[in-house]
Design a protein around this motif. Structure first.
Motif, PDB file in Angstrom:
ATOM      1  N   VAL A  53       0.851  -1.179   0.000  1.00  8.99           N
ATOM      2  CA  VAL A  53       0.000   0.000   0.000  1.00  8.99           C
ATOM      3  C   VAL A  53       0.891   1.234   0.000  1.00  8.99           C
ATOM      4  CG1 VAL A  53      -1.822   1.271   1.181  1.00  8.99           C
ATOM      5  CG2 VAL A  53      -1.804  -1.219   1.250  1.00  8.99           C
ATOM      6  N   GLU A  54       0.840   1.984  -1.096  1.00  9.70           N
ATOM      7  CA  GLU A  54       1.670   3.191  -1.236  1.00  9.70           C
ATOM      8  C   GLU A  54       0.837   4.373  -0.784  1.00  9.70           C
ATOM      9  OE1 GLU A  54       4.711   3.588  -3.164  1.00  9.70           O
ATOM     10  OE2 GLU A  54       5.030   1.448  -3.528  1.00  9.70           O
ATOM     11  N   THR A  55       1.227   4.979   0.329  1.00  7.12           N
ATOM     12  CA  THR A  55       0.432   6.074   0.864  1.00  7.12           C
ATOM     13  C   THR A  55       1.127   7.411   0.650  1.00  7.12           C
ATOM     14  OG1 THR A  55      -0.296   4.539   2.549  1.00  7.12           O
ATOM     15  CG2 THR A  55      -0.850   6.831   2.883  1.00  7.12           C
ATOM     16  N   VAL A  56       0.409   8.356   0.078  1.00  2.55           N
ATOM     17  CA  VAL A  56       0.924   9.714  -0.104  1.00  2.55           C
ATOM     18  C   VAL A  56       0.019  10.673   0.650  1.00  2.55           C
ATOM     19  CG1 VAL A  56       1.386  11.548  -1.751  1.00  2.55           C
ATOM     20  CG2 VAL A  56       1.918   9.186  -2.350  1.00  2.55           C
ATOM     21  N   GLU A  57       0.625  11.420   1.564  1.00  2.00           N
ATOM     22  CA  GLU A  57      -0.179  12.287   2.424  1.00  2.00           C
ATOM     23  C   GLU A  57       0.166  13.742   2.177  1.00  2.00           C
ATOM     24  OE1 GLU A  57       1.298  10.613   5.983  1.00  2.00           O
ATOM     25  OE2 GLU A  57      -0.041   8.897   5.928  1.00  2.00           O
ATOM     26  N   VAL A  58      -0.850  14.547   1.980  1.00  2.00           N
ATOM     27  CA  VAL A  58      -0.634  15.984   1.825  1.00  2.00           C
ATOM     28  C   VAL A  58      -1.430  16.707   2.906  1.00  2.00           C
ATOM     29  CG1 VAL A  58      -0.943  17.991   0.339  1.00  2.00           C
ATOM     30  CG2 VAL A  58      -0.197  15.827  -0.648  1.00  2.00           C
ATOM     31  N   SER A 118      -2.582   2.273  -4.365  1.00  2.00           N
ATOM     32  CA  SER A 118      -2.136   3.611  -3.957  1.00  2.00           C
ATOM     33  C   SER A 118      -3.217   4.328  -3.170  1.00  2.00           C
ATOM     34  CB  SER A 118      -1.794   4.512  -5.148  1.00  2.00           C
ATOM     35  OG  SER A 118      -1.428   3.793  -6.257  1.00  2.00           O
ATOM     36  N   PHE A 155      -3.972   8.201  -1.748  1.00  2.00           N
ATOM     37  CA  PHE A 155      -3.560   9.601  -1.737  1.00  2.00           C
ATOM     38  C   PHE A 155      -4.587  10.359  -0.928  1.00  2.00           C
ATOM     39  CE2 PHE A 155      -4.192  13.830  -3.852  1.00  2.00           C
ATOM     40  CZ  PHE A 155      -3.059  14.437  -3.355  1.00  2.00           C
ATOM     41  N   GLU A 188      -5.480  14.285   0.800  1.00  2.00           N
ATOM     42  CA  GLU A 188      -5.085  15.684   0.863  1.00  2.00           C
ATOM     43  C   GLU A 188      -6.040  16.425   1.785  1.00  2.00           C
ATOM     44  OE1 GLU A 188      -5.087  17.760  -2.886  1.00  2.00           O
ATOM     45  OE2 GLU A 188      -3.920  19.417  -2.072  1.00  2.00           O
ATOM     46  N   PHE A 191      -8.123   9.295  -2.276  1.00  2.00           N
ATOM     47  CA  PHE A 191      -8.229   8.461  -3.467  1.00  2.00           C
ATOM     48  C   PHE A 191      -7.591   7.112  -3.161  1.00  2.00           C
ATOM     49  CE2 PHE A 191      -8.363  12.689  -5.302  1.00  2.00           C
ATOM     50  CZ  PHE A 191      -9.330  12.570  -6.294  1.00  2.00           C
ATOM     51  N   ARG A 222      -6.594   3.730  -5.182  1.00  2.00           N
ATOM     52  CA  ARG A 222      -6.533   3.322  -6.583  1.00  2.00           C
ATOM     53  C   ARG A 222      -5.738   2.038  -6.768  1.00  2.00           C
ATOM     54  NH1 ARG A 222      -3.138   4.903 -11.179  1.00  2.00           N
ATOM     55  NH2 ARG A 222      -4.381   4.580 -13.029  1.00  2.00           N
ATOM     56  N   GLU A 235     -10.768   3.147  -9.068  1.00  2.00           N
ATOM     57  CA  GLU A 235     -10.391   4.251  -8.191  1.00  2.00           C
ATOM     58  C   GLU A 235     -11.615   4.677  -7.392  1.00  2.00           C
ATOM     59  OE1 GLU A 235      -7.404   7.859  -8.439  1.00  2.00           O
ATOM     60  OE2 GLU A 235      -9.107   8.208  -9.749  1.00  2.00           O
TER      61      GLU A 235
END
Lengths: 212, 264
Positions: free
Chosen positions: B160-165, B198, B200, B202, B211, B213, B257
């Protein structure tokens, strides 16, 4: 067709052999190094199109390599490759001049695409780097704002959000109904801002967070 | 038996009749006092007495009806709260226990996996039953999302690739958002066939967007079988209930998604 000439820099031999296998015949491998000093020397001699380099290495890491090579060899382009580094390291290699950053979990075909893209002079953002840029530029900024460098346009943010969601340039172009060339232009503009902005808190911001 | 019940109903009706007759009588008497005695300012006692009689009479006639009405209303409201709670518990059990049981069945041959699944589910359930409610622990959204991503990685063996903004404190709505994200992640991990998913998210001034996906096999939204409760109920219902919205896009062969938006 032999593709761009690529040089590998990584202090983990397993990574080197893995990357070598993934790149396969699509590029021409012109050498590899596992130490900063040796890398600087060999890259200067062989002048590859793209250097694929680890962010974190003893002796100054990827940043030291870029800073030593770039002034004398402006045509050599750098793509940072990393496992899990502190945001400040990643931002440091980008600001030193790397054209992009990808994680080592990237798939083989994606890595090849990233290398080709950097060879063409375009920017490459991993989802994490895209998220990082969004976050850094969203932070409060007090001080003289140069809109050319210190702020992202709406379209650039849109492109970054898609990159952060894991979309490829091609998919983004389709989603936003623009050409791939335009997506590349936006990405390059963002990279340039990231490298040149005077947002002083950028480095402090980065040290507060980790790009896991 | 039937006779006893009949008698009881008859007795009840008789009591109600007596009550109504008594009430009407009291009201009538009170009114009559006003007409006959015409109480004066000098001797107000008759007037007070008459007014009291009318009041008691009115309570006798209308009291039981009014009492029943308010009682029914509050019973209805309690019933509604109870059914909402039931739905919430059902959604939670679906997200956690049922998913784990499904995994245990699929890994029945692997003793170690089964016991680790059981252990982590036990911990989760204990926390949910006896621990501090998630919405009350002073926790940041980023931490919570990261923990959920880790859990899904452990449970399903997908990356699980997590991107946090951005980040913000967690409130009840955001807990609902995270639960929905968890469900979307679980669906992706179980059904997409993709080796990585993934995430994401924000945080903006007025909303939080997530999101989830995958580049898996995708599905035709028109043809989701009714027994796949996850997407339809858990995600949509929960987001809707907390004032957010969920959009699911899927293309067979390309992936899925899930977009979740929760206003702040």
């Amino acid at each position: 067709m032999s593709g761009p000439r690529v040089f590998l820099v990584d202090d983990h031999h397993l990574v080197l052999s893995g990357v070598r296998a993934e790149l396969g015949d699509t590029v021409e491998l012109v050498g590899e190094a596992s130490e900063v000093e040796a890398a600087i020397e060999m890259i200067g001699e062989r002048e590859p199109d793209v250097v694929l380099l680890d962010v974190h290495m003893p002796g100054g890491g990827g940043r030291a390599v870029i800073e030593a090579v770039m002034p004398n060899h402006p045509n050599v382009k750098f793509l940072a490759l990393s496992v899990s580094d502190a945001a400040e390291d990643v931002i440091a290699v980008i600001r030193a001049g790397a054209r992009g950053y990808v994680t080592k979990t990237i798939s083989g075909p994606e890595l090849v695409e990233a290398v080709l893209r950097v060879a063409d002079g375009d920017a490459v953002f991993s989802p994490r780097l895209a998220g990082f840029v969004l976050d850094a530029f969203a932070a409060d900024y007090r001080g003289p704002v140069d809109p050319e460098l210190d702020q992202l346009t709406v379209r650039e943010k849109e492109v970054l959000r898609h990159l952060a969601r894991g979309y490829s340039y091609k998919e983004i172009a389709r989603q936003l109904a623009i050409s791939i060339k335009t997506v590349e232009t936006h990405a390059s503009a963002v990279l340039r801002k990231l490298q040149l902005t005077n947002r002083h808190q950028l480095s402090r911001w980065a040290s507060d967070r980790r790009l896991v | 038996m039937a006779k006893v019940a009949d008698r009881r109903i008859l007795a009840g009706m008789a009591a109600a009749l007596v009550q109504v007759v008594l009430g009407v009588g009291l009201v009538a008497a009170g009114v009559a006092v006003f007409f006959i005695a015409t109480p004066s300012v000098a001797s107000p006692s008759a007037g007070i007495l008459a007014t009291a009689a009318i009041a008691v009479g009115l309570v006798n006639v209308f009291g039981p009806w009014w009492w029943r009405l308010t009682h029914d209303l509050s019973a209805e409201r309690q019933e509604r709260i109870r059914s909402q709670e039931r739905a919430e518990v059902a959604a939670h059990i679906h997200d956690s226990v049922l998913q784990t049981l499904a995994l245990i069945q699929r890994n029945a041959g692997d003793a170690r996996t089964v016991s680790s699944l059981a252990r982590s589910q036990e911990r989760e359930l204990r926390n949910w039953l006896y621990g501090t409610p998630e919405s009350e622990s002073a926790e940041s959204l980023a931490t919570l999302v990261q923990r959920v991503s880790d859990e899904i990685e452990d449970l399903h063996g997908v990356a699980v690739e997590t991107v946090e903004v951005g980040d913000c404190p967690v409130d009840e709505r955001l807990v609902a958002l995270v639960s929905s994200s968890r469900e979307a992640l679980t669906n992706a991990a179980r059904h997409s066939g993709a080796s990585s998913v993934s995430v994401f998210f924000e945080v903006e001034a007025d909303q939080v967007t997530v999101f989830v996906r995958d580049r898996g096999k995708g599905f035709d939204l028109e043809q989701v079988p009714a027994d796949r409760r996850g997407i339809a109920d858990s995600i949509m219902w929960r987001m809707d209930r907390h004032g957010g919205k969920a959009v699911i896009r899927s293309t067979p062969g390309e992936g899925t998604e899930v977009e979740l938006v929760m206003p702040r």
